[in-house]
Scaffold this motif. Structure first.
Motif, PDB file in Angstrom:
ATOM      1  N   UNK A 136      40.987  43.532 -50.229  1.00  0.00           N
ATOM      2  CA  UNK A 136      41.198  44.046 -48.880  1.00  0.00           C
ATOM      3  C   UNK A 136      41.695  45.491 -48.951  1.00  0.00           C
ATOM      4  N   UNK A 137      41.520  46.194 -47.848  1.00  0.00           N
ATOM      5  CA  UNK A 137      42.224  47.460 -47.690  1.00  0.00           C
ATOM      6  C   UNK A 137      43.700  47.088 -47.537  1.00  0.00           C
ATOM      7  N   UNK A 138      44.580  47.785 -48.227  1.00  0.00           N
ATOM      8  CA  UNK A 138      45.996  47.410 -48.226  1.00  0.00           C
ATOM      9  C   UNK A 138      46.843  48.441 -47.502  1.00  0.00           C
ATOM     10  N   UNK A 139      47.877  47.968 -46.808  1.00  0.00           N
ATOM     11  CA  UNK A 139      48.795  48.916 -46.177  1.00  0.00           C
ATOM     12  C   UNK A 139      49.272  49.961 -47.181  1.00  0.00           C
ATOM     13  N   UNK A 140      49.345  51.182 -46.721  1.00  0.00           N
ATOM     14  CA  UNK A 140      49.738  52.372 -47.481  1.00  0.00           C
ATOM     15  C   UNK A 140      48.606  52.954 -48.314  1.00  0.00           C
ATOM     16  N   UNK A 141      47.423  52.313 -48.371  1.00  0.00           N
ATOM     17  CA  UNK A 141      46.276  52.927 -49.043  1.00  0.00           C
ATOM     18  C   UNK A 141      45.928  54.223 -48.316  1.00  0.00           C
ATOM     19  N   UNK A 142      45.696  55.273 -49.085  1.00  0.00           N
ATOM     20  CA  UNK A 142      45.199  56.539 -48.531  1.00  0.00           C
ATOM     21  C   UNK A 142      43.684  56.474 -48.595  1.00  0.00           C
TER      22      UNK A 142
ATOM     23  N   UNK B  97      32.982  46.842 -50.059  1.00  0.00           N
ATOM     24  CA  UNK B  97      34.233  47.171 -50.735  1.00  0.00           C
ATOM     25  C   UNK B  97      34.052  47.496 -52.207  1.00  0.00           C
ATOM     26  N   UNK B  98      32.851  47.275 -52.747  1.00  0.00           N
ATOM     27  CA  UNK B  98      32.607  47.560 -54.162  1.00  0.00           C
ATOM     28  C   UNK B  98      32.885  49.032 -54.452  1.00  0.00           C
ATOM     29  N   UNK B  99      33.645  49.272 -55.498  1.00  0.00           N
ATOM     30  CA  UNK B  99      33.963  50.645 -55.893  1.00  0.00           C
ATOM     31  C   UNK B  99      34.829  51.392 -54.894  1.00  0.00           C
ATOM     32  N   UNK B 100      35.480  50.656 -53.978  1.00  0.00           N
ATOM     33  CA  UNK B 100      36.346  51.298 -52.988  1.00  0.00           C
ATOM     34  C   UNK B 100      35.614  51.871 -51.789  1.00  0.00           C
ATOM     35  N   UNK B 101      34.357  51.441 -51.575  1.00  0.00           N
ATOM     36  CA  UNK B 101      33.533  51.910 -50.453  1.00  0.00           C
ATOM     37  C   UNK B 101      33.367  50.763 -49.456  1.00  0.00           C
ATOM     38  N   UNK B 102      33.925  50.929 -48.250  1.00  0.00           N
ATOM     39  CA  UNK B 102      33.921  49.877 -47.237  1.00  0.00           C
ATOM     40  C   UNK B 102      33.237  50.339 -45.958  1.00  0.00           C
TER      41      UNK B 102
ATOM     42  N   UNK C  83      32.347  52.699 -39.312  1.00  0.00           N
ATOM     43  CA  UNK C  83      32.976  53.791 -40.067  1.00  0.00           C
ATOM     44  C   UNK C  83      32.842  53.503 -41.555  1.00  0.00           C
ATOM     45  N   UNK C  84      32.724  54.557 -42.332  1.00  0.00           N
ATOM     46  CA  UNK C  84      32.716  54.446 -43.785  1.00  0.00           C
ATOM     47  C   UNK C  84      34.123  54.786 -44.257  1.00  0.00           C
ATOM     48  N   UNK C  85      34.722  53.877 -45.002  1.00  0.00           N
ATOM     49  CA  UNK C  85      36.074  54.053 -45.523  1.00  0.00           C
ATOM     50  C   UNK C  85      35.979  54.174 -47.031  1.00  0.00           C
ATOM     51  N   UNK C  86      36.513  55.262 -47.573  1.00  0.00           N
ATOM     52  CA  UNK C  86      36.534  55.454 -49.018  1.00  0.00           C
ATOM     53  C   UNK C  86      37.985  55.454 -49.482  1.00  0.00           C
ATOM     54  N   UNK C  87      38.293  54.567 -50.415  1.00  0.00           N
ATOM     55  CA  UNK C  87      39.632  54.539 -50.982  1.00  0.00           C
ATOM     56  C   UNK C  87      39.736  55.658 -52.034  1.00  0.00           C
ATOM     57  N   UNK C  88      40.929  55.859 -52.555  1.00  0.00           N
ATOM     58  CA  UNK C  88      41.111  56.868 -53.605  1.00  0.00           C
ATOM     59  C   UNK C  88      40.245  56.553 -54.809  1.00  0.00           C
ATOM     60  N   UNK C  89      40.038  55.256 -55.104  1.00  0.00           N
ATOM     61  CA  UNK C  89      39.162  54.841 -56.207  1.00  0.00           C
ATOM     62  C   UNK C  89      37.752  55.383 -56.010  1.00  0.00           C
ATOM     63  N   UNK C  90      37.220  55.228 -54.796  1.00  0.00           N
ATOM     64  CA  UNK C  90      35.864  55.709 -54.511  1.00  0.00           C
ATOM     65  C   UNK C  90      35.798  57.228 -54.550  1.00  0.00           C
ATOM     66  N   UNK C  91      36.831  57.868 -54.054  1.00  0.00           N
ATOM     67  CA  UNK C  91      36.860  59.331 -54.043  1.00  0.00           C
ATOM     68  C   UNK C  91      36.911  59.880 -55.466  1.00  0.00           C
ATOM     69  N   UNK C  92      37.634  59.216 -56.352  1.00  0.00           N
ATOM     70  CA  UNK C  92      37.764  59.657 -57.736  1.00  0.00           C
ATOM     71  C   UNK C  92      36.454  59.534 -58.503  1.00  0.00           C
ATOM     72  N   UNK C  93      35.625  58.551 -58.115  1.00  0.00           N
ATOM     73  CA  UNK C  93      34.366  58.341 -58.835  1.00  0.00           C
ATOM     74  C   UNK C  93      33.255  59.264 -58.359  1.00  0.00           C
TER      75      UNK C  93
END
Length: 142
Positions: free
Chosen positions: A114-120, A48-53, A131-141
């Motif tokens: 945690x990954x939160x409801x409504x996170x894109x 989950x570090x940096x939005x990478x799960x 699966x690799x999950x990237x949050x908007x934070x990870x995508x922005x970096x």
């Protein structure tokens, strides 16, 4: 020494019960799943570090290898930590094609949220069952 029916003491019976339990108990091993090769983390604490799960997929179809799909986190539940302080949160992610991917996010939520409801998120196949999950934070970096 207390005798029961003239045969054995309570302490002997208790000792035998404890011994039987210890012999029948499985060897204590980590309750954590093995981290997939090439994950770039050495412990689930880092997940989950940096939005990478890394998400341990339980059901649902993952994107084809080399492709990614946008999704929205629908749920985050069952997050009680285990005896090692690792949370095994159950997440459902609705993918842009309407299908739902369900998996377990093994992480330490006191270190990485945690990954939160409504996170894109962006979802891609990491390996079989992962699966690799990237949050908007990870995508922005990136």
């Amino acid at each position: 020494m207390l005798k029961l029916n003239g045969k054995a003491s309570l302490s002997t019976i208790a000792g035998l019960g404890v011994a039987a339990f210890l012999v029948s108990a499985p060897v204590a091993m980590s309750a954590q799943p093995e981290i997939p090769a090439g994950a770039g983390i050495s412990s689930w604490v880092e997940n989950g570090a940096g939005g990478r799960y890394l998400l341990q997929v339980q059901k649902g179809a993952m994107p084809q290898a080399g492709k990614s799909v946008v999704g929205t986190v629908l749920s985050d539940s069952d997050c009680a930590p285990d005896e090692e302080g690792i949370n095994h949160c159950r997440n459902e992610i609705q993918l842009s094609n309407g299908s739902i991917l369900t998996g377990i996010d093994n992480h330490r939520m006191s270190v990485n949220p945690c990954l939160s409801p409504d996170d894109r998120v962006t979802v891609s196949k990491f390996s079989d069952g992962w699966a690799l999950i990237l949050t908007e934070e990870a995508q922005a970096s990136n």
